[in-house]
Design a protein around this motif. Structure first.
Motif, PDB file in Angstrom:
ATOM      1  N   LYS A 163       0.812  -1.220   0.000  1.00 41.89           N
ATOM      2  CA  LYS A 163       0.000   0.000   0.000  1.00 41.89           C
ATOM      3  C   LYS A 163       0.845   1.270   0.000  1.00 41.89           C
ATOM      4  O   LYS A 163       0.317   2.382  -0.033  1.00 41.89           O
ATOM      5  CB  LYS A 163      -0.930  -0.004   1.215  1.00 41.89           C
ATOM      6  CG  LYS A 163      -1.876  -1.197   1.277  1.00 41.89           C
ATOM      7  CD  LYS A 163      -2.865  -1.182   0.130  1.00 41.89           C
ATOM      8  CE  LYS A 163      -3.918  -0.116   0.326  1.00 41.89           C
ATOM      9  NZ  LYS A 163      -4.988  -0.181  -0.702  1.00 41.89           N
ATOM     10  N   GLY A 164       2.158   1.091   0.051  1.00 40.00           N
ATOM     11  CA  GLY A 164       3.043   2.253  -0.024  1.00 40.00           C
ATOM     12  C   GLY A 164       3.135   3.068   1.249  1.00 40.00           C
ATOM     13  O   GLY A 164       3.447   4.273   1.198  1.00 40.00           O
ATOM     14  N   TYR A 165       2.912   2.446   2.409  1.00 48.82           N
ATOM     15  CA  TYR A 165       2.984   3.179   3.675  1.00 48.82           C
ATOM     16  C   TYR A 165       4.441   3.220   4.145  1.00 48.82           C
ATOM     17  O   TYR A 165       4.896   2.385   4.919  1.00 48.82           O
ATOM     18  CB  TYR A 165       2.074   2.534   4.718  1.00 48.82           C
ATOM     19  CG  TYR A 165       0.613   2.671   4.389  1.00 48.82           C
ATOM     20  CD1 TYR A 165       0.038   3.922   4.170  1.00 48.82           C
ATOM     21  CD2 TYR A 165      -0.205   1.540   4.264  1.00 48.82           C
ATOM     22  CE1 TYR A 165      -1.307   4.045   3.845  1.00 48.82           C
ATOM     23  CE2 TYR A 165      -1.557   1.666   3.950  1.00 48.82           C
ATOM     24  CZ  TYR A 165      -2.088   2.926   3.742  1.00 48.82           C
ATOM     25  OH  TYR A 165      -3.421   3.044   3.424  1.00 48.82           O
ATOM     26  N   LYS A 166       5.128   4.236   3.676  1.00 46.01           N
ATOM     27  CA  LYS A 166       6.570   4.354   3.884  1.00 46.01           C
ATOM     28  C   LYS A 166       6.945   4.400   5.363  1.00 46.01           C
ATOM     29  O   LYS A 166       7.915   3.770   5.788  1.00 46.01           O
ATOM     30  CB  LYS A 166       7.079   5.604   3.174  1.00 46.01           C
ATOM     31  CG  LYS A 166       8.575   5.829   3.277  1.00 46.01           C
ATOM     32  CD  LYS A 166       8.985   7.099   2.543  1.00 46.01           C
ATOM     33  CE  LYS A 166      10.469   7.382   2.733  1.00 46.01           C
ATOM     34  NZ  LYS A 166      10.865   8.641   2.028  1.00 46.01           N
ATOM     35  N   HIS A 173       4.632   2.472  -5.886  1.00 46.44           N
ATOM     36  CA  HIS A 173       4.941   3.300  -4.730  1.00 46.44           C
ATOM     37  C   HIS A 173       6.437   3.641  -4.743  1.00 46.44           C
ATOM     38  O   HIS A 173       7.254   2.978  -4.101  1.00 46.44           O
ATOM     39  CB  HIS A 173       4.562   2.565  -3.445  1.00 46.44           C
ATOM     40  CG  HIS A 173       3.124   2.150  -3.389  1.00 46.44           C
ATOM     41  ND1 HIS A 173       2.086   3.052  -3.516  1.00 46.44           N
ATOM     42  CD2 HIS A 173       2.547   0.922  -3.237  1.00 46.44           C
ATOM     43  CE1 HIS A 173       0.937   2.404  -3.440  1.00 46.44           C
ATOM     44  NE2 HIS A 173       1.187   1.121  -3.272  1.00 46.44           N
ATOM     45  N   TYR A 174       6.762   4.685  -5.473  1.00 47.68           N
ATOM     46  CA  TYR A 174       8.161   5.049  -5.728  1.00 47.68           C
ATOM     47  C   TYR A 174       8.940   5.246  -4.429  1.00 47.68           C
ATOM     48  O   TYR A 174      10.032   4.700  -4.259  1.00 47.68           O
ATOM     49  CB  TYR A 174       8.215   6.322  -6.575  1.00 47.68           C
ATOM     50  CG  TYR A 174       9.610   6.732  -6.969  1.00 47.68           C
ATOM     51  CD1 TYR A 174      10.137   6.372  -8.218  1.00 47.68           C
ATOM     52  CD2 TYR A 174      10.422   7.486  -6.116  1.00 47.68           C
ATOM     53  CE1 TYR A 174      11.431   6.744  -8.583  1.00 47.68           C
ATOM     54  CE2 TYR A 174      11.699   7.855  -6.473  1.00 47.68           C
ATOM     55  CZ  TYR A 174      12.204   7.487  -7.700  1.00 47.68           C
ATOM     56  OH  TYR A 174      13.477   7.853  -8.061  1.00 47.68           O
ATOM     57  N   ASP A 175       8.408   6.053  -3.516  1.00 50.57           N
ATOM     58  CA  ASP A 175       9.139   6.357  -2.275  1.00 50.57           C
ATOM     59  C   ASP A 175       9.404   5.108  -1.442  1.00 50.57           C
ATOM     60  O   ASP A 175      10.461   4.979  -0.818  1.00 50.57           O
ATOM     61  CB  ASP A 175       8.362   7.374  -1.441  1.00 50.57           C
ATOM     62  CG  ASP A 175       8.339   8.754  -2.079  1.00 50.57           C
ATOM     63  OD1 ASP A 175       9.168   9.006  -2.973  1.00 50.57           O
ATOM     64  OD2 ASP A 175       7.497   9.575  -1.669  1.00 50.57           O
ATOM     65  N   THR A 176       8.452   4.204  -1.434  1.00 47.89           N
ATOM     66  CA  THR A 176       8.626   2.973  -0.671  1.00 47.89           C
ATOM     67  C   THR A 176       9.657   2.062  -1.331  1.00 47.89           C
ATOM     68  O   THR A 176      10.474   1.435  -0.641  1.00 47.89           O
ATOM     69  CB  THR A 176       7.281   2.232  -0.533  1.00 47.89           C
ATOM     70  OG1 THR A 176       6.326   3.113   0.057  1.00 47.89           O
ATOM     71  CG2 THR A 176       7.425   0.995   0.338  1.00 47.89           C
TER      72      THR A 176
END
Length: 219
Positions: A137-140, A172-175
């Motif tokens: 889900k991309g929750y960094k 989710h790029y940042d993750t």
């Protein structure tokens, strides 16, 4: 007391205990059902009251979800904390093999994840796990919390799927970037011989393809 009277007394005692059990069990079950409904409705004061009346903090609904899991789904960390303080077991699983921690990760509940961990919840285990759920889900911030507390970054599901693959799949790029910085192995292949880079290309996630390529990923 003669044998006859003793036998009669014993039988009477058993009957009394049985009747008491029959009266108690439905009442207790009813309290548990009320607790589940109160959690579903986010009625914190009602939950607190039912717990004091003997409701089990591990009460389940008809779908095998515990009250703690429902609190995670409802994004209610206060409710989750209340249940944990009442002794809820954070490592129980539903019929899909999910724990409350996995669901808290999936629904982006960092505060509840922290509370669960503080109460001894397992955050690293085989198969689908909290890290993979959070990454999907991309929750960094949750991913970073889990990594900081020692979860295996490349732990995979039964079919070889990793947290990095799921972060790539969700674009989710940042993750993805965070996982790579922590040393995620982008060369791992799942049982279908797929890699994180292969998934990125297939999904058309150009920025992530470039990120993986810059990190020396080979397909």
């Amino acid at each position: 007391m003669n044998r006859s009277l003793w036998t009669q007394w014993s039988i009477a005692s058993v009957i009394v205990l049985f009747c008491a059990f029959c009266l108690y069990s439905p009442a207790h079950a009813g309290v548990d059902e009320d607790l589940v409904r109160a959690v579903e409705d986010n009625k914190t004061h009602r939950v607190r009251d039912l717990l004091t009346k003997g409701a089990s903090p591990d009460a389940r609904d008809l779908q095998s979800e515990t009250a703690l899991m429902l609190a995670a789904r409802n994004k209610n960390p206060e409710m989750g904390g209340l249940l944990l303080e009442a002794g809820a077991n954070p490592d129980l699983r539903n019929k899909y093999g999910e724990t409350a921690t996995m669901l808290a990760c999936y629904y982006g509940q960092l505060d509840l994840v922290k509370r669960l961990y503080a109460k001894g919840a397992k955050i690293d285990h085989d198969g689908w796990n909290p890290l993979i759920y959070a990454a999907s889900k991309g929750y960094k911030e949750i991913v970073e919390f889990l990594l900081n507390y020692g979860v295996r970054i490349d732990a995979a599901t039964d079919n070889g799927t990793t947290a990095l693959m799921m972060a790539v799949r969700g674009n989710h790029y940042d993750t993805v970037e965070l996982l790579l910085k922590h040393g995620a192995n982008a060369l791992i292949r799942n049982e279908a011989d797929g890699t994180a880079l292969g998934w990125a290309r297939k999904q058309g996630h150009t920025s992530i393809v470039q990120l993986l390529t810059r990190n020396g990923t080979a397909d």
